[in-house]
Design an enzyme around this catalytic site. Structure first.
Site, PDB file in Angstrom:
ATOM      1  N   HIS A  21       0.922  -1.427  -0.045  1.00  0.00           N
ATOM      2  CA  HIS A  21       0.239   0.332   0.230  1.00  0.00           C
ATOM      3  C   HIS A  21       0.754   1.719   0.462  1.00  0.00           C
ATOM      4  O   HIS A  21       0.843   2.326  -0.731  1.00  0.00           O
ATOM      5  CB  HIS A  21      -0.911   0.007   1.115  1.00  0.00           C
ATOM      6  CG  HIS A  21      -1.493   0.702   1.554  1.00  0.00           C
ATOM      7  ND1 HIS A  21      -2.935   0.889   0.966  1.00  0.00           N
ATOM      8  CD2 HIS A  21      -1.843   2.275   2.225  1.00  0.00           C
ATOM      9  CE1 HIS A  21      -3.823   2.287   0.905  1.00  0.00           C
ATOM     10  NE2 HIS A  21      -2.929   3.211   1.651  1.00  0.00           N
ATOM     11  N   GLU A  22       1.757   1.507   0.945  1.00  0.00           N
ATOM     12  CA  GLU A  22       2.870   2.881   0.963  1.00  0.00           C
ATOM     13  C   GLU A  22       3.277   2.189  -0.352  1.00  0.00           C
ATOM     14  O   GLU A  22       3.835   4.394  -0.339  1.00  0.00           O
ATOM     15  CB  GLU A  22       3.772   2.913   2.218  1.00  0.00           C
ATOM     16  CG  GLU A  22       2.924   2.161   3.207  1.00  0.00           C
ATOM     17  CD  GLU A  22       1.573   3.442   3.353  1.00  0.00           C
ATOM     18  OE1 GLU A  22       1.989   4.735   2.919  1.00  0.00           O
ATOM     19  OE2 GLU A  22       0.629   2.850   4.321  1.00  0.00           O
ATOM     20  N   GLU A  30      -4.755   7.545  -2.668  1.00  0.00           N
ATOM     21  CA  GLU A  30      -5.596   6.649  -2.040  1.00  0.00           C
ATOM     22  C   GLU A  30      -5.480   5.527  -3.544  1.00  0.00           C
ATOM     23  O   GLU A  30      -5.017   4.420  -3.529  1.00  0.00           O
ATOM     24  CB  GLU A  30      -6.541   6.885  -1.445  1.00  0.00           C
ATOM     25  CG  GLU A  30      -7.139   5.979  -0.387  1.00  0.00           C
ATOM     26  CD  GLU A  30      -5.842   5.631   0.870  1.00  0.00           C
ATOM     27  OE1 GLU A  30      -5.296   6.541   0.415  1.00  0.00           O
ATOM     28  OE2 GLU A  30      -6.428   4.385   1.226  1.00  0.00           O
ATOM     29  N   HIS A  88       1.732   4.603  -3.032  1.00  0.00           N
ATOM     30  CA  HIS A  88       1.840   5.978  -2.143  1.00  0.00           C
ATOM     31  C   HIS A  88       3.838   6.820  -2.540  1.00  0.00           C
ATOM     32  O   HIS A  88       3.367   7.573  -3.269  1.00  0.00           O
ATOM     33  CB  HIS A  88       1.795   6.314  -0.531  1.00  0.00           C
ATOM     34  CG  HIS A  88      -0.046   6.266  -0.345  1.00  0.00           C
ATOM     35  ND1 HIS A  88      -0.578   7.208  -0.514  1.00  0.00           N
ATOM     36  CD2 HIS A  88      -0.281   5.833   0.756  1.00  0.00           C
ATOM     37  CE1 HIS A  88      -2.552   6.899  -0.122  1.00  0.00           C
ATOM     38  NE2 HIS A  88      -1.550   6.365   0.391  1.00  0.00           N
TER      39      HIS A  88
END
Lengths: 517, 517
Positions: free
Chosen positions: B277-278, B307, B281
Site C-alpha cells: 500500500h505505502e 489513495e 503512495h
C-alpha cells in the site's frame, strides 16, 4: 504572528530579556533541525535524494545565520548590554548574550561578498584535495591551500586577535586557547612522549596482536556494542545507536543525543572503542543542566573539553585493565572462537599495543598526541609566515621521522592525509591533543575524589564516575569557559605532567620498562 | 543576505517571477524538514527527546506558515496575478501562484486569534477522545466534538463555498469534490455493495483462513518485504523502509520518498499488504515530473487520487491471483511450515476473504467503502444541521446494521473508533472510498491500454504498469486538478460502475456466486 517568519515568538508585551530568550530558543530549534539533517544524511538517507537535501540544509543554515546577524539581534545586543540592563539580567541570559554578541561579530566582521567567495574557494579546495590525495600529488592541492590560508589570514585581521594571529583560529573551537599555552605544554609533552616511545620501541616481549583481527560477525558486534552502552549507562530513551562511515555523536536536543559507529568484520576494536568514544561525547551533552535548554549554552564548552570526555571513556575506561577484568568474559561470549585460549593479560596488552604509524586516526594513545603536535607546529608556522607552503611535504616528513621515527613514502599517507585543511579548518587539530591532556588532568582529581575508582570500574559500577563527571564538568555546559573550568576543577592551569605520568605508568607496566631515573 | 531570515534567496536584480519561484522553493525546503521531523519522530526518535522536539516542529511550522501569509507573498500574488503579468508567466508558475493564492486565503481568512483558540480546542478534544474511547463513553467526547464542529462551521463561512457548506471541507483534501458528486456515486455504490455483500454472506464454502495467522518471524518478514519492494520496482537509492506504529509513506524530496510498515508476528498480511500500500503512495511521489521540483505542485494532486495509487497496488496487484501465481512459491520459502500443503487457490481465497467487521481499518476490500459512506453521511448531516450530535452513536449503530448487518456492542468499536474528528479532520474520510473508485476507473483504461496486463503481473514485469501510471497520472503532480485528471485519463466523470464491476467479477469468482440478473 510576525510576517517575516524570523521572530514569530517575539511579542511586544514581553520584556526585552524574555524576547531575547525566545529568539535564541528559536535558533536552537533551527540547530536541532540542522543536526537532524546531518544525522539523517549520514545514517541512511537514500543517496539520490542528497542533492535536493543539500538545498534544504542551505535554506535552514541561511535562516539561522540571518537570525544571528539580524536587526532584531543587533537591537537585543545593543539594548541588553547597556550597563544597567546588563546587571539586571539573569546569569544565564548574560552568558547567552555574550555568546550571541561574539557570534554576531564573528559573522558580521567579514564582508558578506568575501565570505561568499571563500565558500567557493573552500568547495574547490575540497575537490582538489580529493584528487591530490588520490594521486598523492601535493602540487595539485598547494594553490588551493594557499588561497585558504590567505582568506583566513584576512579573516584574522577582520576579527582581531591578541598576541599571536593564530590565536584567533584557536579561539574558534577552544575559547581562550593560545599559542603561549600550547607552546609551553606541547614542548614538554613532545619531549617526554618521544622519550617514552623510544623506550617502548626497544622493549623486549612485544604484545601479540594477530588474534585481534579474526572474524567477528557484525550482527554479534551490534549486540556487543548495545550491551556495553547499556552497561556504561547510555539511556536509549534519550538516544540511539546507528551506523555510519565516519562516526560521530550528535545532540539533537538535551534529551536526544545520538551515537553512531561503524563495524569492521575483521577488527572488532574499531566499532567497540569508537562506540565508547562517542558515548563519552554523548554523556557530556546529556548531563548539561536543564536550565540551559533553549540557549546556545546547552552544549560542551569547547572542542578540547569535549574530546577529553570521549577520550576519558575510550582510553581511561575502555582500555583500562580493571574494565576488562569485568568485561572480558562477556566479550568472549560474543565471539568465543576468537578469544579461546587468550588470557586476559595477553588481551589487555594487545589492545594497548603501541606502534608508530602514518595515519593519525589509526594511531594509539601514546603516539596520537605527536601527530597532533606536528600539525599544530605547521599551522602555527603558516599563520606566522614562518613556513613556505612549498616546504610543507618535506617538513611533514622530517617531523614524522623526528617524532615517530618513520617517513611516509608518499604524500597521501603524509601531508595530504587529513581533510581538515581542505575544508578551511585551521586551529582545530590541537583539540585532539588537548582532549588527552584535559582528560588526564581531570582524572588526577577524580582519582582523589573517588578513591574506589578501580573497584568501581572492575564492578561496572559507573554511577559514581558518571556523577562525578556530570557534577564537575558536564552540568556547566558553556556557562564556564574552558580555561576557567579546568582551573576550578583541577586547581591548576593546563599541565602536561598528568598525561605524561599516566602514560609512563601505564606503558611502563605493559612493556615492562624500567622507570626512567 | 536579507536580515529577516524569511527571504534570503530573494534578490532585487531578479524578475518577480524568479523571486517568487525562489521564495516558494524555500517553502518546500521547510516542508522537507517538517517531513523529516515527522518521519524521525515516528521511526525511532528517542522518546524522552520528543517534548523538546515538538518545539522545533512548532518553530519550523510557524516559519512556513508565516511565509505563506507574509507581506512578500501578498506582493507576489498581487503583482503576478495582474492580467498582463499573469499571461507572461510559465504554466508552472501560474499554477504555483494559484496554489499559493489559495493557501494565502485559507490562512488569512480565519482571524488569527480564533485559529489559536481552535488549536487549543483541538488539543483538548484529542485528549478527551482518548479517554472517551478507552471508557467507551461518548458523552465525554460529545461537548468537544460540538466545539470542533462549531469552529469548522464558522471557518466555512469565512472561506465561503459553492452549493453545500460541506463542500468547503471536501475541497481541502480533494479539490473540486462536492456533495453532488458524492451523493450520486455513493448512492449507487452503497446499494450494489450491500447487495453483493449479502450474496457473499449466503455463499456456501467460505475460505479457510486460520493458517494465515500462524507464526512468521519478524526477521523473515523484513526480508520478505524488502524482496517484494525490489520486485515491485521500489528504488532503495530513492527511499528506505522502516518500521512504525501507524504506517505511512513520506516524501522528503522528489528523490527521497520513504516507506514505513509494521510487522505482526501472527499476521504477516498486515506488514505485507501495508508495505505494498505505502509503495503505491511512494511511487506516485517518485514519478512526478522533475520540472515541478521546488514547487508545491510536486506532490500528489489530492488525497483521493493518492489513495487510488496505494489501493491499486495493494488490492488490484497485491490481492490479484496472477500476482500470487508468481510470488506464492517465493512467499512459501520465507516461512515454509505455515504454507505447507496450502494450495495457491486456498491461499488466494483466504487473503480475499470477506467478513463484515466493526473496525474500518481492518475491513476488507468489499466492506471498506461502506464504512466510509457511513462516515460521509454523518459528516454531511452534521454540517448541514440535519443531525443532532447526541444522536450520533445510535445513528452510527443503525447504519452499521443496515450496511454491514452488524451492531457494535460498545462505542469504542462504534462512533469513537477513528481519531479523525477529534483532530478536527472533517471531509477527509471520503478520500478512502474515492481511492477505490478512482483506482477501478483508472484500471479499466489501463486494461485496455495494456492488453497483456495479466501476463505482466504473473511474470512480475511491472515496468509497463509503472510506466503507464507514471505517464498517465503521476507525472502531472498537482498540475492537473483531480476532476480534470480523471476526465482526461478515463474520458468520463467519476463513475462507480467500474468498482462495482471489478468487485462483482472478483468476488463472484471467489465465492462461486451466480451472476445477478
Amino acid at each position: 504572528m510576525n510576517q517575516t517568519g524570523g521572530v514569530s515568538l517575539v511579542q511586544t508585551n514581553r520584556s526585552t530579556e524574555e524576547n531575547f530568550l525566545l529568539y535564541i530558543r528559536e535558533m536552537t530549534h533551527l540547530q536541532e533541525v540542522l543536526n537532524l539533517l546531518f544525522w539523517d544524511t549520514r545514517t541512511g538517507a537514500p543517496k539520490n535524494g542528497l542533492e535536493l537535501r543539500a538545498e534544504a540544509v542551505g535554506t535552514i543554515s541561511a535562516k539561522k545565520f540571518a537570525m544571528s546577524i539580524s536587526t532584531e539581534m543587533k537591537a537585543f545586543i545593543d539594548e541588553l548590554t547597556q550597563c544597567n540592563n546588563f546587571q539586571e539580567l539573569s546569569p544565564i541570559t548574560r552568558k547567552a548574550l555574550e555568546h550571541a554578541k561574539k557570534e554576531y561579530e564573528l559573522h558580521t566582521k567579514i564582508p558578506m561578498e568575501e565570505y561568499k567567495e571563500y565558500v567557493i574557494v573552500r568547495e574547490n579546495a575540497s575537490k582538489a584535495w580529493e584528487v591530490a590525495k588520490k594521486e598523492s600529488d601535493y602540487s595539485i592541492f598547494q594553490p588551493h591551500l594557499e588561497k585558504l590560508v590567505t582568506y583566513n589570514k584576512r579573516f584574522i585581521t577582520y576579527w582581531g586577535y591578541q598576541g599571536n594571529p593564530y590565536n584567533a583560529l584557536l579561539d574558534l573551537q577552544n575559547p581562550g586557547m593560545t599559542v603561549d599555552i600550547l607552546d609551553r605544554v606541547f614542548a614538554t609533552l613532545k619531549k617526554k612522549l618521544i622519550s617514552l616511545l623510544n623506550r617502548v620501541k626497544e622493549a623486549k616481549g612485544k604484545p601479540t596482536t594477530t588474534f585481534l583481527f579474526e572474524r567477528f560477525s557484525i550482527a554479534k558486534q551490534r549486540d556487543l556494542n548495545r550491551y556495553l552502552l547499556k552497561e556504561l549507562g547510555y539511556d536509549f530513551d534519550r538516544g540511539r545507536l546507528d551506523e555510519t562511515v565516519h562516526p560521530f555523536a550528535m545532540e539533537l536536543n538535551r534529551n536526544d543525543v545520538r551515537i553512531t559507529t561503524r563495524y569492521d568484520e575483521f577488527d572488532f576494536k574499531s566499532g567497540l572503542f569508537g562506540t565508547i568514544h562517542e558515548f563519552g561525547h554523548a554523556l557530556y551533552e546529556l548531563n548539561i543542566s536543564d536550565e540551559l535548554i533553549g540557549t546556545p549554552l546547552c552544549n560542551g564548552t569547547s572542542a578540547g573539553i569535549h574530546e577529553s570526555q570521549s577520550l576519558f571513556w575510550e582510553k581511561m575506561i575502555g582500555l583500562n585493565k580493571n574494565f576488562w577484568k569485568r568485561f572480558y568474559p562477556a566479550l568472549k561470549q560474543y565471539n568465543p572462537d576468537q578469544f579461546n585460549g587468550v588470557e586476559i593479560d595477553e588481551f589487555y596488552r594487545a589492545i594497548n599495543s603501541v606502534q608508530p604509524s602514518f595515519i593519525r586516526v589509526e594511531a594509539d594513545e601514546l603516539t596520537y598526541p605527536l601527530h597532533v603536535i606536528l600539525r599544530y607546529e605547521i599551522e602555527k608556522g603558516l599563520f606566522n609566515n614562518e613556513i613556505e607552503l612549498s616546504d610543507l611535504p618535506d617538513l611533514w616528513n622530517q617531523k614524522m621521522e623526528e617524532y615517530l621515527g618513520i617517513t611516509p613514502d608518499n604524500h597521501e599517507k603524509g601531508v595530504l592525509q587529513d581533510m581538515h585543511w581542505s575544508a578551511g579548518m585551521f586551529g582545530l587539530f590541537p583539540s585532539y591533543a588537548l582532549g588527552y591532556l584535559y582528560a588526564a588532568q581531570f582524572r588526577s582529581v577524580m582519582l582523589k575524589d573517588l578513591i574506589e575508582f578501580d573497584h568501581f570500574v572492575e564492578n561496572a559500577n559507573f554511577i559514581p564516575i558518571r556523577e562525578w563527571l556530570a557534577q564537575t564538568i558536564h552540568v556547566h555546559g558553556k556557562m564556564k569557559e574552558p580555561n576557567d573550568l579546568l582551573l576550578e576543577v583541577t586547581g591548576e592551569e593546563l599541565n602536561p605532567d598528568h598525561l605524561i605520568a599516566y602514560l609512563e605508568q601505564k606503558y611502563g607496566e605493559i612493556y615492562n620498562l624500567e622507570s626512567e631515573s
